[in-house]
Design a protein around this motif. Structure first.
Motif, PDB file in Angstrom:
ATOM      1  N   SER A 345       0.830  -1.204   0.000  1.00 46.06           N
ATOM      2  CA  SER A 345       0.000   0.000   0.000  1.00 46.06           C
ATOM      3  C   SER A 345       0.866   1.256   0.000  1.00 46.06           C
ATOM      4  N   ALA A 346       1.906   1.263   0.844  1.00 44.15           N
ATOM      5  CA  ALA A 346       2.801   2.421   0.898  1.00 44.15           C
ATOM      6  C   ALA A 346       3.467   2.657  -0.445  1.00 44.15           C
ATOM      7  N   GLU A 347       3.870   1.549  -1.107  1.00 46.43           N
ATOM      8  CA  GLU A 347       4.502   1.662  -2.434  1.00 46.43           C
ATOM      9  C   GLU A 347       3.529   2.245  -3.454  1.00 46.43           C
ATOM     10  N   LEU A 348       2.289   1.729  -3.458  1.00 48.01           N
ATOM     11  CA  LEU A 348       1.293   2.208  -4.420  1.00 48.01           C
ATOM     12  C   LEU A 348       0.927   3.668  -4.175  1.00 48.01           C
ATOM     13  N   ILE A 349       0.727   4.020  -2.913  1.00 49.73           N
ATOM     14  CA  ILE A 349       0.349   5.393  -2.588  1.00 49.73           C
ATOM     15  C   ILE A 349       1.420   6.369  -3.049  1.00 49.73           C
ATOM     16  N   SER A 350       2.692   5.992  -2.882  1.00 45.64           N
ATOM     17  CA  SER A 350       3.784   6.852  -3.351  1.00 45.64           C
ATOM     18  C   SER A 350       3.706   7.052  -4.857  1.00 45.64           C
ATOM     19  N   SER A 351       3.411   5.983  -5.598  1.00 50.92           N
ATOM     20  CA  SER A 351       3.309   6.097  -7.062  1.00 50.92           C
ATOM     21  C   SER A 351       2.106   6.944  -7.463  1.00 50.92           C
ATOM     22  N   PHE A 352       1.009   6.859  -6.680  1.00 50.04           N
ATOM     23  CA  PHE A 352      -0.164   7.695  -6.975  1.00 50.04           C
ATOM     24  C   PHE A 352       0.178   9.179  -6.801  1.00 50.04           C
ATOM     25  N   ARG A 353       0.806   9.488  -5.675  1.00 48.36           N
ATOM     26  CA  ARG A 353       1.054  10.890  -5.338  1.00 48.36           C
ATOM     27  C   ARG A 353       2.015  11.554  -6.308  1.00 48.36           C
ATOM     28  N   THR A 354       2.977  10.799  -6.839  1.00 41.48           N
ATOM     29  CA  THR A 354       3.915  11.403  -7.802  1.00 41.48           C
ATOM     30  C   THR A 354       3.203  11.822  -9.081  1.00 41.48           C
ATOM     31  N   HIS A 412       0.225  -2.671 -11.721  1.00 44.56           N
ATOM     32  CA  HIS A 412       1.031  -1.784 -12.568  1.00 44.56           C
ATOM     33  C   HIS A 412       0.180  -0.875 -13.450  1.00 44.56           C
ATOM     34  N   ASN A 413      -1.128  -1.158 -13.529  1.00 40.37           N
ATOM     35  CA  ASN A 413      -2.020  -0.318 -14.345  1.00 40.37           C
ATOM     36  C   ASN A 413      -2.869   0.643 -13.494  1.00 40.37           C
ATOM     37  N   LEU A 414      -2.683   0.592 -12.172  1.00 42.62           N
ATOM     38  CA  LEU A 414      -3.548   1.399 -11.308  1.00 42.62           C
ATOM     39  C   LEU A 414      -3.414   2.899 -11.547  1.00 42.62           C
ATOM     40  N   VAL A 415      -2.183   3.373 -11.727  1.00 47.52           N
ATOM     41  CA  VAL A 415      -1.981   4.814 -11.931  1.00 47.52           C
ATOM     42  C   VAL A 415      -2.730   5.289 -13.165  1.00 47.52           C
ATOM     43  N   LEU A 419      -5.924   7.905 -13.315  1.00 42.35           N
ATOM     44  CA  LEU A 419      -5.816   9.142 -14.082  1.00 42.35           C
ATOM     45  C   LEU A 419      -6.930   9.258 -15.113  1.00 42.35           C
ATOM     46  N   GLU A 420      -7.330   8.122 -15.707  1.00 41.41           N
ATOM     47  CA  GLU A 420      -8.395   8.122 -16.707  1.00 41.41           C
ATOM     48  C   GLU A 420      -9.771   8.363 -16.066  1.00 41.41           C
ATOM     49  N   HIS A 421      -9.924   7.953 -14.804  1.00 42.03           N
ATOM     50  CA  HIS A 421     -11.234   8.033 -14.154  1.00 42.03           C
ATOM     51  C   HIS A 421     -11.296   9.125 -13.085  1.00 42.03           C
ATOM     52  N   LYS A 422     -10.299  10.006 -13.055  1.00 42.84           N
ATOM     53  CA  LYS A 422     -10.252  11.065 -12.037  1.00 42.84           C
ATOM     54  C   LYS A 422     -11.410  12.032 -12.200  1.00 42.84           C
TER      55      LYS A 422
END
Length: 422
Positions: A345-354, A412-415, A419-422
């Protein structure tokens, strides 16, 4: 001992700051559109700057300033208003030599006055203001007033009244001063001690007295507009013509007197007419201050400006029931079940925030139900739950909170998905 905020101040809590940020963004955007560049001056200045710039006979200088002596024995004062400091900077940095005139400045920040606490009035308050220095054109007076009105209308206020007056030139004010002394002197003993002191020093200040504003002589006092010189009357007429062209409605109030000594010619106030706003209706005030630059040590350069309180703007919004559209969206909340899931979760959240995706997760090891409730309270658009099976599959169900719809997306496709559904 329980500590509290100092009297006359306030904490602006996280649930309140989005409204402040929205108002501040409107102020910055309109400053950009009108081409008023931001200036940032110190929170404290030499005391003499305010004594000379604001005026020795004003309530601000006589009663309200926070003045202290520093370790070097210098008398310093927390700024009670923004114009004197902006003009000081204009003179010190020789902005009068800039090729493009007038120099148009804006500022926003805390000011300090030892005032009696009441609704929308604090001893530390946030003020936004503008100064246009270097032009004696009536058109710039109208532009400054237009900007002030535009601010209130942009945030959604409708119950507004613009009041204007002319304080005239020196010849006008000298003639009016003589008439005021003659009018008040026979009965000055009926007025407060402040008014008695002002009779000889600055009788115009009597008209601005809060204690004696109901005295019969106030209503029959000589109007400054009756003493306008021909050139002052013509200037005021041109200002009104520009306001008419801009479609800005106004009322002329011959008794309007601004609370600072440096004003001359155009003076104005914007008031709230909303029911329940309170006894003090002024939202914003400003005017022309030809001569102030010279008083502070610069050349003979004209100027005009205004200042408004953000606290009182927010109070007016509340009185009119206007809700600001604020951006405080949480795009995704990540629910983690177990230590391995928490690391992912921490790894994913970091990738989201960037990528500019607002994301959050639990940091107090609550159960899944409590985490889902937290996601709902925070207004998360999407929620994902990561457990052992999601870690094995490298994929997760993305749940849209509003509809309940879910869609399986690989890690790997979450970001890209978000972004597409923001």
């Amino acid at each position: 001992m329980a500590f509290k905020v100092p009297r006359g101040t306030q904490d602006i809590l996280p649930e309140q700051t989005p409204k402040w940020q929205k108002v501040e963004s409107v102020l910055r955007e309109l400053s950009r559109v009108y081409r008023y560049k931001e200036i940032r001056t110190p929170i404290f200045e030499q005391t003499e700057l305010f004594q000379r710039g604001v005026g020795d006979t004003t309530d601000i200088v006589q009663k309200e300033m926070y003045t202290f002596e520093d370790r070097g024995g210098r008398s310093l004062t927390l700024r009670p208003e923004g114009t004197a400091a902006a003009v000081r900077a204009y003179v010190e940095h020789k902005m009068f030599g800039y090729p493009d005139q007038p120099v148009k400045l804006s500022y926003m920040g805390p000011m300090f006055r030892y005032e009696r606490q009441q609704a929308g009035r604090y001893r530390q308050f946030v003020q936004y203001g503008v100064e246009a220095i270097g032009s004696a054109d009536p058109a710039i007076d109208a532009e400054v007033i237009s900007l002030a009105m535009d601010i209130y209308q942009t945030v959604g206020l409708k119950d507004l009244k613009l009041v204007i007056n002319s304080l005239g030139d020196k010849e006008t004010r000298d003639a009016h001063r003589t008439a005021l002394i003659k009018h008040f002197e026979p009965s000055i003993g009926e007025f407060c001690s402040d008014c008695q002191n002002r009779l000889e020093k600055n009788p115009l200040r009597i008209l601005d007295c809060k204690k004696d504003h109901e005295h019969p002589l106030m209503k029959t006092a000589p109007a400054l507009t009756d003493y306008l010189t021909e050139s002052s009357a013509e200037y005021f007429s041109q200002v009104k013509n520009y306001l008419d062209v801009l479609g800005i409605q106004y009322e002329v109030d011959p008794n309007l007197v601004r609370g600072l000594d440096y004003y001359n010619h155009t003076a104005f106030e914007i008031m709230s007419t909303a029911k329940g706003f309170g006894a003090i209706t002024t939202l914003c005030g400003g005017g022309r201050y030809n001569g102030l630059v010279e008083d502070i040590g610069g050349p003979d350069v004209p100027g005009i400006g205004f200042a408004l309180s953000i606290e009182r703007l927010l109070l007016a919004l509340e009185a009119e029931g206007v809700e600001l559209e604020v951006e405080d969206a949480l795009d995704i909340y990540v629910v983690a079940m177990g230590e391995e899931a928490k690391l992912k979760s921490a790894e994913l959240i970091s990738s989201f925030r960037t990528k500019g995706i607002a994301a959050d997760m639990d940091y107090v090891d609550r159960k899944m139900k409590a985490q889902m409730k937290s996601a709902d309270r925070l207004g998360a658009k999407f929620v994902i739950v990561i457990g052992e099976s999601e870690l094995e599959e490298n994929a997760v169900n993305v749940k849209e909170m509003e509809t309940g719809n879910q869609e399986k997306v690989e890690f790997h496709n979450l970001v890209n998905y978000l972004l597409e559904h923001k």
